[in-house]
Design an enzyme around this catalytic site. Structure first.
Site, PDB file in Angstrom:
ATOM      1  N   ALA A  29     -44.300  25.172  36.421  1.00 50.79           N
ATOM      2  CA  ALA A  29     -44.621  25.257  37.844  1.00 50.79           C
ATOM      3  C   ALA A  29     -45.642  26.365  38.075  1.00 50.79           C
ATOM      4  CB  ALA A  29     -43.354  25.513  38.651  1.00 50.79           C
ATOM      5  N   ASN A  30     -45.911  26.672  39.327  1.00 51.02           N
ATOM      6  CA  ASN A  30     -46.812  27.780  39.660  1.00 51.02           C
ATOM      7  C   ASN A  30     -46.327  28.443  40.939  1.00 51.02           C
ATOM      8  OD1 ASN A  30     -48.193  26.507  42.052  1.00 51.02           O
ATOM      9  ND2 ASN A  30     -48.702  24.997  40.477  1.00 51.02           N
TER      10      ASN A  30
END
Ligand code: C5P
Length: 230
Positions: A29-30
């Site tokens: 993810a980020n």
């Protein structure tokens, strides 16, 4: 009642990160919060647009007056966006993961016995914006992308404008030393953007993400041919 310059206009907006599964409990993810994309969706809805938001996993509520499709992965986001076309405009504010695990393990990966992976093979995700920005028949009349950069903002943003077939790229500096306080642009409430178009680069002063959204919605209203309320 407030004027509705975008009444009758369908606008697709993407927002948030994507989560790319590694195994049943892990993902790539980020730091995207969805705050900017959600604020844009809300601002467009306030101007009367029929807003269809496709959101990755975020911790913020659905914006008022907006129809929301919740997705996890880039491939799901792409399918959802394509299912919402045709549209009058599309704004790609999501921080789509560029890469995903080449294979998703059916069972949780184990570290016991040292058998766990010492490397994680990745494969590239589809570029949702580029696929639509360069599509002959499905491309909305107005396409706006984002470019989160940590270096050479204008140069990298300009390259994306061309490569992805966007009319505008909203470029922002997401490096921790961008000068935006608190948690920085990603996750924070403030933003400082440079609006790139084939005609040039316009630097906007630092403002809240809601204010950026208001101004962008005004630009969309101008571009879609209705007067923007003073
Ligand atoms: O290449 P980069 O990820 O910096 O491009 C950013 C722009 O492209 C954003 O508008 C983002 O929403 C869009 N994008 C996309 N699909 C991807 C990667 C980026 O729509 N797989």
């Amino acid at each position: 009642t407030a004027p509705k310059p975008l009444a009758g206009k369908r606008i697709v907006v993407t927002s948030g990160p994507t989560h790319e599964p590694i195994d049943p409990v892990r993902y790539i993810a980020n730091r995207s919060s969805g705050k900017q994309g959600h604020a844009i969706a809300a601002a467009l809805a306030r101007l009367g647009a029929d807003v269809r938001l496709v959101s990755g996993p975020v911790a913020i509520p659905d914006p008022a007056g907006v129809s929301v499709t919740h997705v996890e992965t880039a491939r799901q986001m792409k399918a959802a966006v394509e299912g919402l076309l045709p549209a009058d405009a599309a704004i790609f504010a999501a921080a789509v993961a560029d890469w995903r695990a080449a294979t998703e393990a059916d069972e949780k990966m184990k570290k016991e016995g040292g058998k766990g992976p010492s490397s994680l093979p990745l494969t590239e995700n589809p570029d949702i914006l580029a696929g639509i920005g360069r599509h002959e028949s499905l491309r909305p009349g107005l396409v706006i992308g984002f470019a989160a950069e940590t270096e050479r903002l204008v140069e990298n943003g300009r390259a994306k404008l061309r490569r992805k077939g966007a009319d505008y790229i909203v470029a922002n500096d997401v490096s921790p030393d961008s000068g935006i306080g608190g948690t920085g642009v990603m996750g924070g409430d403030r933003n400082r953007i440079t609006l790139l178009s084939p005609d040039g680069a316009e630097e906007w002063p630092e403002m809240s993400k809601d204010q950026v959204a208001e101004r962008l919605a005004g630009l969309v209203a101008e571009r879609l041919g209705r007067p923007f309320p003073a």
